[in-house]
Design an enzyme around this catalytic site. Structure first.
Site, PDB file in Angstrom:
ATOM      1  N   LYS A  78       0.844  -1.206   0.000  1.00  0.00           N
ATOM      2  CA  LYS A  78       0.000   0.000   0.000  1.00  0.00           C
ATOM      3  C   LYS A  78       0.880   1.258   0.000  1.00  0.00           C
ATOM      4  O   LYS A  78       0.558   2.266  -0.640  1.00  0.00           O
ATOM      5  CB  LYS A  78      -0.925  -0.046   1.225  1.00  0.00           C
ATOM      6  CG  LYS A  78      -1.826   1.166   1.406  1.00  0.00           C
ATOM      7  CD  LYS A  78      -3.091   1.003   0.625  1.00  0.00           C
ATOM      8  CE  LYS A  78      -3.958   2.172   0.431  1.00  0.00           C
ATOM      9  NZ  LYS A  78      -4.468   3.118   1.114  1.00  0.00           N
ATOM     10  N   ASN A  88      -0.352   9.452  -4.419  1.00  0.00           N
ATOM     11  CA  ASN A  88      -0.760  10.592  -3.589  1.00  0.00           C
ATOM     12  C   ASN A  88       0.093  11.846  -3.834  1.00  0.00           C
ATOM     13  O   ASN A  88      -0.461  12.898  -4.157  1.00  0.00           O
ATOM     14  CB  ASN A  88      -0.805  10.183  -2.114  1.00  0.00           C
ATOM     15  CG  ASN A  88      -1.894   9.158  -1.857  1.00  0.00           C
ATOM     16  OD1 ASN A  88      -2.199   8.350  -2.725  1.00  0.00           O
ATOM     17  ND2 ASN A  88      -2.495   9.174  -0.687  1.00  0.00           N
TER      18      ASN A  88
HETATM   19  O1  KPL Z   1      -5.372   5.529  -0.908  1.00  0.00           O
HETATM   20  C1  KPL Z   1      -5.669   6.288  -1.803  1.00  0.00           C
HETATM   21  C2  KPL Z   1      -5.811   7.708  -1.435  1.00  0.00           C
HETATM   22  O2  KPL Z   1      -6.365   8.510  -2.171  1.00  0.00           O
HETATM   23  O3  KPL Z   1      -5.365   8.048  -0.335  1.00  0.00           O
HETATM   24  C3  KPL Z   1      -5.794   5.782  -3.212  1.00  0.00           C
HETATM   25  C4  KPL Z   1      -5.784   4.269  -3.216  1.00  0.00           C
HETATM   26  C5  KPL Z   1      -4.628   6.308  -3.998  1.00  0.00           C
HETATM   27  C6  KPL Z   1      -7.086   6.128  -3.871  1.00  0.00           C
HETATM   28  O4  KPL Z   1      -7.204   7.451  -4.239  1.00  0.00           O
END
Ligand code: KPL
Length: 303
Positions: free
Chosen positions: A181, A189
């Site tokens: 992740k 991000n």
């Molecule tokens: O985790 C996310 C976020 O926006 O913080 C993703 C998976 C990139 C989805 O936008």
């Protein structure tokens, strides 16, 4: 702890996109859900999916708090847990979820011996607007009990989290999933925040080389932390999330757009700090960190 069939009541802490998505989905699955609110007013939220629109109403939570889903930003977790500590029942179960690398040892240390502590990492994508939450990307979640009190309550918590942000995969060691992740969030991000764009726009060839270098740095670092993060698989996973959430604005893009603090310290900052511990150079992550320190809120309107 009641059985999974007796639906536990839940308190949602954090009214961001993921907190409210979980709240609405739990309520739709007939779980009693309340919100931990600063103002003692009820909140009405519309959950929009590609095909449905449902209105959910939430009352403020009553103390003591028993089952909590805590979806606040990484930088707000410690203060939030301190504030909640006097409001919890002695056998509370706390499921914490945020982007970036959590300090698992710290989370384990904050729970009293009969209080369960969990971490949940999700790939669901959602967007919060003034009075609604849009479920913009179907995902799944990895859930891990971090102490014995959590393991004893496993079936009821897994059942609830499956409704909230399922499908759920239960794991004893969440670190590999957290690194996977991390790779996704380290790319999507900061880049979407910097370029003020949707996740899907990053598939453009203009970003290919930079994204490849960012991912290579994360994979190299993971190996030094004894986490297997295979380069090609990780790249494929990052692009798959980009495509699955193509229409989404990432949480960091939204934070920058609305001039809120960025979660960059728990993502790119974590990568830079950990790399420095190993004397590993991560120039692409370093450059992205610096670029984000220099920008303020975008001048141009959200596309
Ligand atoms: O985790 C996310 C976020 O926006 O913080 C993703 C998976 C990139 C989805 O936008």
């Amino acid at each position: 702890m009641p059985s999974a069939q007796q639906k536990l009541s839940w308190v949602i802490v954090g009214q961001g996109a993921i907190g409210l998505l979980a709240a609405c989905r739990l309520q739709q699955a007939a779980y009693p859900v309340a919100l931990w609110l600063r103002q003692p007013n009820a909140l009405t939220v519309t959950l929009e999916t590609a095909t449905t629109k449902t209105t959910c109403q939430f009352a403020p939570a009553q103390k003591p708090l028993r089952q909590l889903f805590i979806a606040v930003k990484a930088y707000a977790v410690a203060e939030c847990l301190t504030q909640l500590s006097t409001e919890l029942s002695p056998d509370a179960q706390l499921v914490i979820s945020h982007n970036g690398m959590p300090d698992l040892a710290y989370l384990q240390s904050v729970a009293a011996s009969a209080q369960g502590i969990w971490f949940l990492s999700t790939s669901h994508a959602a967007l919060r607007t003034a009075d609604s939450v849009l479920h913009t990307g179907q995902g799944q979640s990895i859930l891990s009990p971090l102490n014995n009190a959590a393991r004893q309550a496993e079936s009821a918590i897994v059942a609830a989290m499956t409704e909230a942000l399922g499908p759920v995969q239960l794991t004893a060691d969440i670190r590999p999933a957290l690194w996977r992740k991390l790779a996704v969030n380290a790319v999507i991000n900061p880049l979407t925040a910097l370029h003020n764009c949707r996740n899907g726009e990053l598939v453009s060839a203009a970003f290919t080389a930079q994204i490849a270098r960012l991912i290579a740095e994360v994979c190299q670092l993971a190996a030094l932390e004894h986490i297997e993060l295979e380069l090609q698989q990780t790249k494929a996973h990052v692009y798959q999330v980009m495509q699955a959430t193509a229409q989404n604005y990432s949480s960091m893009q939204q934070d920058r757009y609305y001039q809120r603090p960025l979660e960059i310290d728990a993502i790119t900052g974590f990568i830079i700090r950990t790399a420095s511990k190993h004397q590993l150079a991560v120039p692409e992550n370093q450059a992205l960190w610096e670029a984000l320190q220099q920008v303020t809120s975008p001048q141009s309107p959200q596309p």
